[in-house]
Design a protein around this motif. Structure first.
Motif, PDB file in Angstrom:
ATOM      1  N   LEU A 260       0.849  -1.181   0.000  1.00  0.00           N
ATOM      2  CA  LEU A 260       0.000   0.000   0.000  1.00  0.00           C
ATOM      3  C   LEU A 260       0.893   1.242   0.000  1.00  0.00           C
ATOM      4  O   LEU A 260       1.798   1.358   0.843  1.00  0.00           O
ATOM      5  N   ARG A 261       0.621   2.165  -0.923  1.00  0.00           N
ATOM      6  CA  ARG A 261       1.411   3.383  -1.035  1.00  0.00           C
ATOM      7  C   ARG A 261       0.471   4.588  -1.048  1.00  0.00           C
ATOM      8  O   ARG A 261      -0.597   4.546  -1.667  1.00  0.00           O
ATOM      9  N   VAL A 262       0.894   5.630  -0.345  1.00  0.00           N
ATOM     10  CA  VAL A 262       0.074   6.837  -0.204  1.00  0.00           C
ATOM     11  C   VAL A 262       0.951   8.053  -0.462  1.00  0.00           C
ATOM     12  O   VAL A 262       2.079   8.121   0.023  1.00  0.00           O
ATOM     13  N   TYR A 263       0.427   9.014  -1.237  1.00  0.00           N
ATOM     14  CA  TYR A 263       1.143  10.275  -1.394  1.00  0.00           C
ATOM     15  C   TYR A 263       0.149  11.427  -1.275  1.00  0.00           C
ATOM     16  O   TYR A 263      -1.057  11.283  -1.492  1.00  0.00           O
ATOM     17  N   GLU A 264       0.665  12.582  -0.920  1.00  0.00           N
ATOM     18  CA  GLU A 264      -0.167  13.761  -0.722  1.00  0.00           C
ATOM     19  C   GLU A 264      -0.358  14.486  -2.050  1.00  0.00           C
ATOM     20  O   GLU A 264       0.598  14.684  -2.809  1.00  0.00           O
ATOM     21  N   GLU A 265      -1.621  14.855  -2.333  1.00  0.00           N
ATOM     22  CA  GLU A 265      -1.914  15.678  -3.499  1.00  0.00           C
ATOM     23  C   GLU A 265      -1.582  17.129  -3.143  1.00  0.00           C
ATOM     24  O   GLU A 265      -2.256  17.735  -2.299  1.00  0.00           O
ATOM     25  N   LEU A 266      -0.558  17.700  -3.784  1.00  0.00           N
ATOM     26  CA  LEU A 266      -0.144  19.056  -3.438  1.00  0.00           C
ATOM     27  C   LEU A 266      -1.136  20.101  -3.943  1.00  0.00           C
ATOM     28  O   LEU A 266      -1.306  21.159  -3.335  1.00  0.00           O
TER      29      LEU A 266
ATOM     30  N   LYS B 207       5.683  13.804  -1.482  1.00  0.00           N
ATOM     31  CA  LYS B 207       6.523  12.639  -1.204  1.00  0.00           C
ATOM     32  C   LYS B 207       5.640  11.442  -0.844  1.00  0.00           C
ATOM     33  O   LYS B 207       4.638  11.566  -0.155  1.00  0.00           O
ATOM     34  N   GLU B 208       6.036  10.270  -1.336  1.00  0.00           N
ATOM     35  CA  GLU B 208       5.258   9.058  -1.107  1.00  0.00           C
ATOM     36  C   GLU B 208       5.610   8.430   0.244  1.00  0.00           C
ATOM     37  O   GLU B 208       6.755   8.489   0.690  1.00  0.00           O
ATOM     38  N   CYS B 209       4.587   7.799   0.870  1.00  0.00           N
ATOM     39  CA  CYS B 209       4.784   7.056   2.121  1.00  0.00           C
ATOM     40  C   CYS B 209       4.428   5.604   1.885  1.00  0.00           C
ATOM     41  O   CYS B 209       3.327   5.286   1.431  1.00  0.00           O
ATOM     42  N   SER B 210       5.373   4.725   2.165  1.00  0.00           N
ATOM     43  CA  SER B 210       5.133   3.284   2.084  1.00  0.00           C
ATOM     44  C   SER B 210       6.149   2.587   2.972  1.00  0.00           C
ATOM     45  O   SER B 210       7.062   3.225   3.509  1.00  0.00           O
TER      46      SER B 210
ATOM     47  N   LYS C  77       3.820   0.848   9.564  1.00  0.00           N
ATOM     48  CA  LYS C  77       4.456  -0.352  10.099  1.00  0.00           C
ATOM     49  C   LYS C  77       3.694  -1.570   9.605  1.00  0.00           C
ATOM     50  O   LYS C  77       2.528  -1.480   9.186  1.00  0.00           O
ATOM     51  N   THR C  78       4.379  -2.689   9.632  1.00  0.00           N
ATOM     52  CA  THR C  78       3.759  -3.947   9.204  1.00  0.00           C
ATOM     53  C   THR C  78       3.587  -4.867  10.405  1.00  0.00           C
ATOM     54  O   THR C  78       4.313  -4.770  11.388  1.00  0.00           O
ATOM     55  N   GLN C  79       2.616  -5.753  10.283  1.00  0.00           N
ATOM     56  CA  GLN C  79       2.361  -6.776  11.290  1.00  0.00           C
ATOM     57  C   GLN C  79       1.931  -8.037  10.554  1.00  0.00           C
ATOM     58  O   GLN C  79       0.771  -8.196  10.201  1.00  0.00           O
ATOM     59  N   GLY C  80       2.894  -8.909  10.276  1.00  0.00           N
ATOM     60  CA  GLY C  80       2.590 -10.086   9.473  1.00  0.00           C
ATOM     61  C   GLY C  80       2.233  -9.672   8.060  1.00  0.00           C
ATOM     62  O   GLY C  80       3.001  -8.993   7.375  1.00  0.00           O
ATOM     63  N   ILE C  81       1.039 -10.058   7.598  1.00  0.00           N
ATOM     64  CA  ILE C  81       0.590  -9.708   6.251  1.00  0.00           C
ATOM     65  C   ILE C  81      -0.199  -8.404   6.250  1.00  0.00           C
ATOM     66  O   ILE C  81      -0.775  -8.029   5.228  1.00  0.00           O
ATOM     67  N   LEU C  82      -0.238  -7.681   7.380  1.00  0.00           N
ATOM     68  CA  LEU C  82      -1.011  -6.453   7.502  1.00  0.00           C
ATOM     69  C   LEU C  82      -0.085  -5.238   7.440  1.00  0.00           C
ATOM     70  O   LEU C  82       1.089  -5.322   7.804  1.00  0.00           O
ATOM     71  N   THR C  83      -0.641  -4.111   7.006  1.00  0.00           N
ATOM     72  CA  THR C  83       0.096  -2.849   6.983  1.00  0.00           C
ATOM     73  C   THR C  83      -0.771  -1.774   7.635  1.00  0.00           C
ATOM     74  O   THR C  83      -1.969  -1.672   7.333  1.00  0.00           O
ATOM     75  N   HIS C  84      -0.165  -0.977   8.530  1.00  0.00           N
ATOM     76  CA  HIS C  84      -0.876   0.071   9.250  1.00  0.00           C
ATOM     77  C   HIS C  84      -0.255   1.429   8.913  1.00  0.00           C
ATOM     78  O   HIS C  84       0.959   1.620   9.050  1.00  0.00           O
ATOM     79  N   PHE C  85      -1.103   2.367   8.476  1.00  0.00           N
ATOM     80  CA  PHE C  85      -0.680   3.736   8.197  1.00  0.00           C
ATOM     81  C   PHE C  85      -1.322   4.681   9.215  1.00  0.00           C
ATOM     82  O   PHE C  85      -2.488   4.516   9.584  1.00  0.00           O
ATOM     83  N   ARG C  86      -0.556   5.677   9.622  1.00  0.00           N
ATOM     84  CA  ARG C  86      -1.094   6.774  10.425  1.00  0.00           C
ATOM     85  C   ARG C  86      -0.765   8.077   9.709  1.00  0.00           C
ATOM     86  O   ARG C  86       0.398   8.409   9.507  1.00  0.00           O
ATOM     87  N   VAL C  87      -1.811   8.792   9.301  1.00  0.00           N
ATOM     88  CA  VAL C  87      -1.651  10.070   8.603  1.00  0.00           C
ATOM     89  C   VAL C  87      -1.962  11.174   9.605  1.00  0.00           C
ATOM     90  O   VAL C  87      -3.097  11.315  10.068  1.00  0.00           O
ATOM     91  N   LYS C  88      -0.952  11.975   9.951  1.00  0.00           N
ATOM     92  CA  LYS C  88      -1.099  12.965  11.019  1.00  0.00           C
ATOM     93  C   LYS C  88      -1.748  14.249  10.495  1.00  0.00           C
ATOM     94  O   LYS C  88      -1.404  14.753   9.423  1.00  0.00           O
ATOM     95  N   ASN C  89      -2.684  14.777  11.289  1.00  0.00           N
ATOM     96  CA  ASN C  89      -3.339  16.054  11.008  1.00  0.00           C
ATOM     97  C   ASN C  89      -3.708  16.196   9.531  1.00  0.00           C
ATOM     98  O   ASN C  89      -3.188  17.072   8.809  1.00  0.00           O
ATOM     99  N   PRO C  90      -4.585  15.358   9.026  1.00  0.00           N
ATOM    100  CA  PRO C  90      -4.842  15.326   7.578  1.00  0.00           C
ATOM    101  C   PRO C  90      -5.893  16.324   7.104  1.00  0.00           C
ATOM    102  O   PRO C  90      -6.205  16.341   5.916  1.00  0.00           O
ATOM    103  N   SER C  91      -6.444  17.156   7.985  1.00  0.00           N
ATOM    104  CA  SER C  91      -7.670  17.890   7.664  1.00  0.00           C
ATOM    105  C   SER C  91      -7.543  18.821   6.462  1.00  0.00           C
ATOM    106  O   SER C  91      -8.525  19.109   5.787  1.00  0.00           O
ATOM    107  N   LYS C  92      -6.346  19.342   6.177  1.00  0.00           N
ATOM    108  CA  LYS C  92      -6.201  20.302   5.087  1.00  0.00           C
ATOM    109  C   LYS C  92      -5.572  19.691   3.842  1.00  0.00           C
ATOM    110  O   LYS C  92      -5.130  20.418   2.944  1.00  0.00           O
ATOM    111  N   SER C  93      -5.527  18.380   3.787  1.00  0.00           N
ATOM    112  CA  SER C  93      -4.847  17.729   2.663  1.00  0.00           C
ATOM    113  C   SER C  93      -5.755  16.686   2.031  1.00  0.00           C
ATOM    114  O   SER C  93      -6.793  16.296   2.571  1.00  0.00           O
ATOM    115  N   ARG C  94      -5.298  16.234   0.857  1.00  0.00           N
ATOM    116  CA  ARG C  94      -5.945  15.138   0.138  1.00  0.00           C
ATOM    117  C   ARG C  94      -4.860  14.116  -0.170  1.00  0.00           C
ATOM    118  O   ARG C  94      -3.724  14.479  -0.469  1.00  0.00           O
TER     119      ARG C  94
END
Length: 460
Positions: free
Chosen positions: A302-308, A332-335, A348-365
């Protein structure tokens, strides 16, 4: 005996089940008198009648109630089925007195004695009801008893004493408490974060007369896609398991005694996002069972990047085909594989799972996609992505499409302030182009014009 304690007698014709009108005219009546629990029947003066008791264990299916049989027809009418006739039974010289339990709570029934008086044969019986806390075993047969005695053609009166067997004590009880990690406090309700280890312990109490024969642990509820499993310790009284997805975990312990009585305890663990201000993404799997080996699942990331460019795409033009928007600048991409992750992201990963935390996302896409390294075949396990904001799940989407290696599943854009997809359809795989507008309705046909006026002198 006192009628107020033993009640009014129930009179049964001995021929009622014989199926013969001729027998009705000759067979004496039968009376049943039932006492209250603990009462003893009044002594009746008369001659004791000797009897023999056949091997009762060989017989089943006696109809409920009290019976006499002086003929083969009456013998057969007492049973559900056609059991063998005892070798000591000769309907010319002998007869049968029989008792069958009328309540499922009766655990034993017995003919105690028979007394012959001038006009009546008195048959004394005892029904023993199950004690408090005692249960009927699954293979337990309905109790019955019958005896064979010399034939005497007189009316019959059954005197039924009722007693209660000793108590079996209370059913076993169980209680479950858990803790997170090495915490000192144990509770029936705990909270944890993905990756935490939860440990649960069961305490039991058995006051009854039955021994404990089994102890069972069960994960009764887990979030969909969880792969967690129990590890057992301390003679099966303690278990531990890692929590891997947001949601509720319910752990139950059951103790069973050799009478089949059960005691059950349960505890719950809620796994919630740590911060209500941040957005969380989880990559999990579905479409598999506990016997599947997660190491055989396709490799994905899973890969996530911010739309500027924080503006949504322009609406499609009216009519005609929509035009794909120009590529928007991306941050910049986060993975998991990102060497330098942006400040807004933890992963972070946990076995076959992946966990993302996106901080203070209210003003972004944020644009998300899943990159496949291996094939995904039809019918196999499939990947799902869930988004959480404000402590609640805001969207979930799964990819059940057949995929090839190096293929990408584009999830689209998430609004940081809502945690919901930018498009109305949740996380629709797209290339970023807006959806085609619905076809326009055809214009209505004009009403027909009126014809020429009629000539003079003609009528309409």
């Amino acid at each position: 005996m006192s009628p107020s304690r033993w009640g009014l007698p129930v009179v049964l014709l001995a021929c009622a089940s014989a199926g013969s009108l001729g027998a009705c005219a000759t067979q004496p009546p039968l009376v049943v008198m039932r006492g209250e629990p603990g009462d003893k029947a009044t002594t009746v003066q008369g001659d004791a009648v000797r009897f023999t008791r056949p091997p009762i264990a060989e017989y089943t299916g006696l109809k409920p109630g009290y019976h006499t049989a002086r003929t083969l027809e009456e013998w057969r009418s007492m049973w559900d089925g056609d059991p063998k006739v005892p070798s000591t039974l000769d309907f010319v010289k002998t007869m049968v007195y029989a008792a069958g339990a009328e309540s499922p709570d009766v655990q034993a029934i017995k003919v105690l004695r028979v007394v012959d008086t001038a006009n009546t044969l008195h048959v004394f019986t005892r029904e023993t009801f199950r004690g408090e806390g005692c249960v009927k075993k699954s293979d337990e047969k309905a109790p019955l008893d019958f005896v064979v005695a010399d034939r005497i053609d007189k009316s019959v009166q059954f005197h039924v004493e009722v007693e209660r067997a000793p108590s079996c004590g209370s059913a076993p009880t169980a209680q479950v408490k858990c803790r997170v990690g090495a915490a000192l406090e144990w509770s029936a309700k705990v909270s944890a974060s993905p990756g935490d280890m939860v440990e649960c312990e069961a305490t039991t109490e058995a006051k009854g007369v039955f021994a404990t024969i089994d102890k069972l642990w069960q994960l009764g509820e887990v979030p969909g896609g969880s792969t967690t499993k129990l590890t057992f310790a301390k003679e099966n009284t303690r278990v531990s398991f890692p929590v891997d997805l947001f949601g509720r975990y319910a752990i139950a312990f059951e103790i069973i005694d050799d009478a089949g009585r059960r005691g059950r305890g349960e505890a719950t663990c809620d796994v919630l996002p740590q911060s209500s201000d941040d957005m969380y993404l989880q990559l999990a799997w579905a479409g598999f069972d506990a016997t599947d080996d997660p190491s055989t699942f396709p490799r994905v990331a899973l890969r996530v990047y911010e739309e500027l460019d924080n503006k949504p795409p322009p609406p499609p033009p009216k009519g005609g085909k929509p035009v794909a928007p120009a590529p928007r600048p991306r941050g910049k991409e986060c993975s998991v594989a990102s060497a330098a992750k942006p400040d807004w992201c933890e992963v972070k990963t946990q076995g076959i799972l992946t966990h993302f935390r996106v901080k203070n996302p209210s003003k972004s896409r944020f644009h998300a996609y899943v990159a496949y390294t291996d094939d995904r075949v039809d019918g196999g396990p499939y990947v799902c992505v869930r988004a959480f904001l404000g402590g609640k799940r805001t969207t979930e989407v799964c990819d059940k499409q057949k995929r090839g290696p190096d293929e990408t599943w584009d999830l689209g854009v998430l609004e940081g302030k809502t945690g919901a997809p930018e498009l109305e359809t949740p996380f629709s795989p797209s290339s970023g182009a807006p959806p085609e507008p619905p076809p326009e309705k055809p214009a209505p046909k004009p009403a027909p014009k009126p014809g020429p006026k009629p000539a003079d002198g003609t009528k309409k």
